[in-house]
Design a protein around this motif. Sequence first.
Motif, PDB file in Angstrom:
ATOM      1  N   ASP A  68      -5.510   9.628  -4.513  1.00 51.90           N
ATOM      2  CA  ASP A  68      -4.161  10.170  -4.344  1.00 51.90           C
ATOM      3  C   ASP A  68      -4.018  11.529  -5.029  1.00 51.90           C
ATOM      4  N   SER A  92      -3.782   9.078  -9.307  1.00 48.91           N
ATOM      5  CA  SER A  92      -3.224   7.772  -9.691  1.00 48.91           C
ATOM      6  C   SER A  92      -4.096   7.149 -10.778  1.00 48.91           C
ATOM      7  N   PHE A 114      -3.105   3.440 -11.904  1.00 47.87           N
ATOM      8  CA  PHE A 114      -2.871   1.998 -11.766  1.00 47.87           C
ATOM      9  C   PHE A 114      -2.670   1.312 -13.112  1.00 47.87           C
ATOM     10  N   TYR A 173       1.036   4.436  -9.234  1.00 50.06           N
ATOM     11  CA  TYR A 173       0.637   4.828  -7.894  1.00 50.06           C
ATOM     12  C   TYR A 173       0.636   6.362  -7.809  1.00 50.06           C
ATOM     13  N   ALA A 174       0.747   6.855  -6.587  1.00 55.59           N
ATOM     14  CA  ALA A 174       0.472   8.271  -6.309  1.00 55.59           C
ATOM     15  C   ALA A 174       1.450   9.223  -6.992  1.00 55.59           C
ATOM     16  N   ILE A 176       7.659   4.541  -2.802  1.00 54.14           N
ATOM     17  CA  ILE A 176       6.494   5.050  -3.538  1.00 54.14           C
ATOM     18  C   ILE A 176       6.136   6.430  -2.979  1.00 54.14           C
ATOM     19  N   ASP A 177       5.148   7.041  -3.631  1.00 52.74           N
ATOM     20  CA  ASP A 177       4.590   8.327  -3.205  1.00 52.74           C
ATOM     21  C   ASP A 177       5.637   9.445  -3.193  1.00 52.74           C
ATOM     22  N   GLU A 195       3.050   7.448   4.644  1.00 52.41           N
ATOM     23  CA  GLU A 195       3.212   7.547   3.180  1.00 52.41           C
ATOM     24  C   GLU A 195       2.579   8.843   2.697  1.00 52.41           C
ATOM     25  N   ALA A 196       2.551   8.995   1.370  1.00 46.01           N
ATOM     26  CA  ALA A 196       1.924  10.178   0.753  1.00 46.01           C
ATOM     27  C   ALA A 196       2.505  11.484   1.294  1.00 46.01           C
ATOM     28  N   THR A 254      -4.739   2.765   3.605  1.00 44.43           N
ATOM     29  CA  THR A 254      -5.763   3.500   2.835  1.00 44.43           C
ATOM     30  C   THR A 254      -7.162   2.963   3.071  1.00 44.43           C
ATOM     31  N   HIS A 292      -4.432  10.622   2.393  1.00 42.61           N
ATOM     32  CA  HIS A 292      -3.654  10.935   1.186  1.00 42.61           C
ATOM     33  C   HIS A 292      -4.015  12.314   0.668  1.00 42.61           C
ATOM     34  N   ARG A 341     -11.594   5.102  -4.675  1.00 40.22           N
ATOM     35  CA  ARG A 341     -11.286   6.234  -3.815  1.00 40.22           C
ATOM     36  C   ARG A 341     -11.384   7.488  -4.677  1.00 40.22           C
ATOM     37  N   PHE A 354      -6.863  -1.119  -5.215  1.00 41.37           N
ATOM     38  CA  PHE A 354      -6.905   0.342  -5.077  1.00 41.37           C
ATOM     39  C   PHE A 354      -7.841   1.005  -6.078  1.00 41.37           C
TER      40      PHE A 354
HETATM   41  C1  6LW Z   1      -0.522   5.016  -2.763  1.00 40.65           C
HETATM   42  C2  6LW Z   1      -0.241   4.996  -1.300  1.00 40.65           C
HETATM   43  C3  6LW Z   1      -1.347   4.129  -0.818  1.00 40.65           C
HETATM   44  O1  6LW Z   1       0.632   5.156  -3.519  1.00 40.65           O
HETATM   45  O2  6LW Z   1      -1.898   3.415  -1.805  1.00 40.65           O
HETATM   46  O3  6LW Z   1      -2.555   3.094   0.794  1.00 40.65           O
HETATM   47  C4  6LW Z   1      -1.166   3.663  -2.997  1.00 40.65           C
HETATM   48  N1  6LW Z   1      -1.707   4.056   0.373  1.00 40.65           N
HETATM   49  O4  6LW Z   1      -0.281   6.278  -0.697  1.00 40.65           O
HETATM   50  C5  6LW Z   1      -2.075   3.628  -4.166  1.00 40.65           C
HETATM   51  O5  6LW Z   1      -3.146   4.521  -3.994  1.00 40.65           O
END
Ligand code: 6LW
Length: 500
Positions: A16, A31, A33, A76-77, A124-125, A173-174, A193, A234, A266, A472
Motif C-alpha cells: 500500500d 501499511s 498492520f 491499513y493503507a 478504509i484507504d 479502493e485505494a 489484493t 494499490h 506485498r 495481508f
Molecule cells: C488495504 C486495501 C486492501 O487497505 O487491503 O486489498 C488493505 N486491499 O487497499 C490492506 O492492505
Amino acid sequence: MAETFANPVIPGMHPDPSICRVGEDYYLACSSFEYFPGVPIFHSRDLVHWTQIGNALDRPGQLPLPVGTPASAGVYAPTLRHHDGRFWLITTNVAPGGGNLLVTTTDPAGPWSDPIPLPGVPGIDPDLAWDADGTCWCTVAGVSQLRLDPDTGRALDEPRRIWSGTPDGKAPEAPHLHRIGEHWYLMIAEGGTERGHAVSIARGPAPSGPFEPCPDNPVLTHRGTDHPIQNTGHADLVQAVDGSWWMVLLGVRPRGGTPGWHVLGRETFLAPVTWVDGWPVVGELAIDQPVPPWPTHPVAPLPAREDFDTSQLAPHWISIRRRPVEDCTTERRPGWLTLRARGGSLDEQDVTFVGRRQQDLYCEARVLLDTAEGRGGLAVRLDEEHHYEIEAGEGQVRVLARVGSLRAQAAAVPQPDAAVTLAVRIVPVREPGGPRVGPDTIVFGLCGADGSFTELAALDGRYLSTEVAGGFTGRVIGAYAASGTAHVDWFDYRPLEETA
Ligand code: 6LW
C-alpha cells in the motif's frame, strides 16, 4: 545495455505505498498492520534506493493495538502528502478503539503529531488532496468523498459516492486524487489484493468529479498472466524532478510452482508512466527494471549485525501489537536486548517479540541468546497460527512448528550452554531430482563458537506463505521470550545467494 535496478524497490512486507516529493526528496509510507511501531516512512533521492527514516506512529499513545486486534488488522493503507510546508499522513487503525486518523509533522523522520481522530471519515484507504483554494478533499474506498478540516479532523459534509470503479472491477479502493494539467485524476485499485488486483483511473474537471473512466482501464494488471510479479495494484503517482511520472504499487513474487507461494508479503515496486491523450500509460514493470534517466543515489544496506548497543532500536525493528519498554529493553543489560516474557507464546497475541521483515528470498538469521533466566528463541512468523521457531531454555533446544491447528516438534536436543547461538537459514527448496515445489526450505540449527552450523530440522516454506495463511502480511524474523527473561546479545541477518 541500459543499467537496471532490482524491483521491488522496497522488498519485504511494505504494501500500500503512498509517495510524495518535496523538492528533490521523495518520501513514501506503507501499511504495517498489527506491528508496532506503525507506518514505516522511507526517503529516496532517485525513486530506486530507499532508506527507512522512521515510523509515523512510534508512540504507544498514537497506535492502540490491544490484544484482540486480529493478525492483518491494525494499520491499513496510508496516504502521505506534503501541503503548505507540512507533511500529512492519513490512515486507518482497524483495531478496537481505532478508526481513521491523521498525523502531521514538518520532519517526516518524526516526531509526528498525536493522531487527529476523523470520526466523520468512513471506510478504509483514506486519501487527502488540496485544491487551489485550500479546500482539503478526503476520498475513501468505495469510492466516496467529503471535505475535511485537516487541522481539527472535522468532516465538512457527508460522504458522497463519486465513482464505483469499472463494470468488471470489484472492491474499488485505494483512491488517490491528483491534479495533473487541466484534469483531476482519481486512481483506484480494484479486483481485490490477490491475483485479480488491478489499477484503474478516471478524470474530471474538479476534485469532486464528475469522473470519466479511462477507456483503457485497467491501466495496470497482471491478472491472467504468469508474470513473476503478481497481485499488482494499490498504486500512487509521483512527478519526478525532471517532470517525468512514476508509479509505486504493491505486488508479490510467488515462487515454486502453481499457483506459487509468496512469503515476503506485498512489496513496493516502481514503474514508469507516460501520458497519451491525457491518460496514463504504465510502462514496463519488471524484476530487472531500466533505471530512471538521472544519477542514482545508492544507500547503505541495513547493517548485517545489530548489537543492541543503543537504547533506541533502529526503525526497522518491529514488535507484535506493542513494545512497552519494560518488555523489550536494552537498559537492563547494556549491550543486550532483554526480552521479558508477557506470558504469551508465539501462539498468543501479546508475545514479547522483536523482529525485522524478511526482505530477501533467501537469507540467514542468527541470534546469541542467554536463556539462564527463561526460555526464548528465533522465529519466522506470519501470524499466531503460522510460525516456525527454534527455542532454547531449561536445558533443551527444540524446533517447533505451528500451521493452523497443527503443532509439531521437529527436533529436540540438549542445550549445550545457557548462552546459545540459534540460526535459521531460508534456502531454495531441497528436492532431490524432483520438481521444485514450494518457495523455499526453512532450516533451523545451532551455531558453534567457530561459526559452524549444525542443522536440527528443515521445514517446508510453503506453510509460511500468504497463500496458506491468508491475510495481508509477510514473514517477520525475530527473537522472542516464551517464559521468564531471555537476553539477546546480537542479531545477524544477511541475504543468501540463490545457490545457498
Ligand atoms: C488495504 C486495501 C486492501 O487497505 O487491503 O486489498 C488493505 N486491499 O487497499 C490492506 O492492505
